[in-house]
Design a protein around this motif. Structure first.
Motif, PDB file in Angstrom:
ATOM      1  N   ALA A   1       0.835  -1.205   0.000  1.00 40.34           N
ATOM      2  CA  ALA A   1       0.000   0.000   0.000  1.00 40.34           C
ATOM      3  C   ALA A   1       0.869   1.255   0.000  1.00 40.34           C
ATOM      4  CB  ALA A   1      -0.936  -0.010   1.201  1.00 40.34           C
ATOM      5  N   LEU A   2       1.939   1.251   0.778  1.00 41.73           N
ATOM      6  CA  LEU A   2       2.852   2.404   0.777  1.00 41.73           C
ATOM      7  C   LEU A   2       3.533   2.555  -0.574  1.00 41.73           C
ATOM      8  CD1 LEU A   2       4.450   2.109   4.318  1.00 41.73           C
ATOM      9  CD2 LEU A   2       2.797   3.801   3.517  1.00 41.73           C
ATOM     10  N   PHE A   3       3.832   1.440  -1.213  1.00 41.13           N
ATOM     11  CA  PHE A   3       4.393   1.499  -2.559  1.00 41.13           C
ATOM     12  C   PHE A   3       3.411   2.176  -3.511  1.00 41.13           C
ATOM     13  CE2 PHE A   3       4.742  -0.496  -6.789  1.00 41.13           C
ATOM     14  CZ  PHE A   3       6.021  -0.063  -7.121  1.00 41.13           C
TER      15      PHE A   3
ATOM     16  N   PHE B   1       2.645   9.692  -5.536  1.00 41.27           N
ATOM     17  CA  PHE B   1       3.525  10.852  -5.362  1.00 41.27           C
ATOM     18  C   PHE B   1       4.390  11.050  -6.600  1.00 41.27           C
ATOM     19  CE2 PHE B   1       3.121  10.836  -0.632  1.00 41.27           C
ATOM     20  CZ  PHE B   1       2.939  12.200  -0.465  1.00 41.27           C
ATOM     21  N   TRP B   2       4.952   9.971  -7.085  1.00 37.40           N
ATOM     22  CA  TRP B   2       5.836  10.032  -8.249  1.00 37.40           C
ATOM     23  C   TRP B   2       5.074  10.531  -9.476  1.00 37.40           C
ATOM     24  CZ3 TRP B   2       8.248   5.176 -10.924  1.00 37.40           C
ATOM     25  CH2 TRP B   2       9.255   5.576 -11.797  1.00 37.40           C
ATOM     26  N   GLN B   3       3.863  10.006  -9.660  1.00 39.48           N
ATOM     27  CA  GLN B   3       3.044  10.416 -10.797  1.00 39.48           C
ATOM     28  C   GLN B   3       2.767  11.917 -10.751  1.00 39.48           C
ATOM     29  OE1 GLN B   3      -0.968   9.058 -10.635  1.00 39.48           O
ATOM     30  NE2 GLN B   3      -1.408   9.568 -12.772  1.00 39.48           N
TER      31      GLN B   3
ATOM     32  N   PRO C   1      -5.613   7.058  -1.514  1.00 41.20           N
ATOM     33  CA  PRO C   1      -6.226   5.815  -1.025  1.00 41.20           C
ATOM     34  C   PRO C   1      -6.569   4.832  -2.146  1.00 41.20           C
ATOM     35  CG  PRO C   1      -7.604   7.714  -0.478  1.00 41.20           C
ATOM     36  CD  PRO C   1      -6.385   8.226  -1.146  1.00 41.20           C
ATOM     37  N   ILE C   2      -6.889   5.357  -3.317  1.00 45.22           N
ATOM     38  CA  ILE C   2      -7.187   4.467  -4.439  1.00 45.22           C
ATOM     39  C   ILE C   2      -5.937   3.694  -4.845  1.00 45.22           C
ATOM     40  CG2 ILE C   2      -7.816   4.405  -6.879  1.00 45.22           C
ATOM     41  CD1 ILE C   2      -9.747   6.733  -6.291  1.00 45.22           C
ATOM     42  N   PHE C   3      -4.823   4.407  -5.042  1.00 43.18           N
ATOM     43  CA  PHE C   3      -3.574   3.742  -5.418  1.00 43.18           C
ATOM     44  C   PHE C   3      -3.115   2.792  -4.314  1.00 43.18           C
ATOM     45  CE2 PHE C   3      -3.467   6.504  -8.910  1.00 43.18           C
ATOM     46  CZ  PHE C   3      -2.419   6.174  -9.747  1.00 43.18           C
ATOM     47  N   ALA C   4      -3.255   3.198  -3.054  1.00 42.75           N
ATOM     48  CA  ALA C   4      -2.825   2.346  -1.938  1.00 42.75           C
ATOM     49  C   ALA C   4      -3.662   1.077  -1.859  1.00 42.75           C
ATOM     50  CB  ALA C   4      -2.903   3.122  -0.627  1.00 42.75           C
TER      51      ALA C   4
END
Length: 89
Positions: free
Chosen positions: A7-9, A15-17, A35-38
């Motif tokens: 999830a942190l990844f 963040f990178w995006q 939260p969606i990406f996590a």
């Protein structure tokens, strides 16, 4: 890696995006993406850990099967050679 790590990844990818796009990290419009990406990354990580566990179990079963087959072949060879047992591992 645990589900939390995955999830942190996913949040790090977000963040990178936003950094690549040069958009603000914590704007109201972009806050929903974290939260969606996590959650997507956490679910994917959970699935991949299950796949890894099943693959290790399958490989171990196959290894034991091959070792048993090798032992039977060595015993048959020893029986044909007059009792000399040679096991090559």
């Amino acid at each position: 890696m645990s589900i939390l790590g995955w999830a942190l990844f996913g949040a790090g990818v977000r963040f990178w995006q936003l950094g690549i796009e040069m958009r603000p990290f914590f704007a109201r419009r972009t806050a929903l993406g974290y939260p969606i990406f996590a959650s997507i990354s956490g679910a994917l990580g959970y699935y991949l850990e299950g796949v890894e566990t099943r693959q290790f179990a399958l490989l171990e079963a196959r290894k034991q099967s091959l070792l048993a087959k090798r032992k039977r072949a060595a015993e048959a060879e020893a029986k044909n050679n007059g009792g000399e047992l040679v096991v090559a591992l």
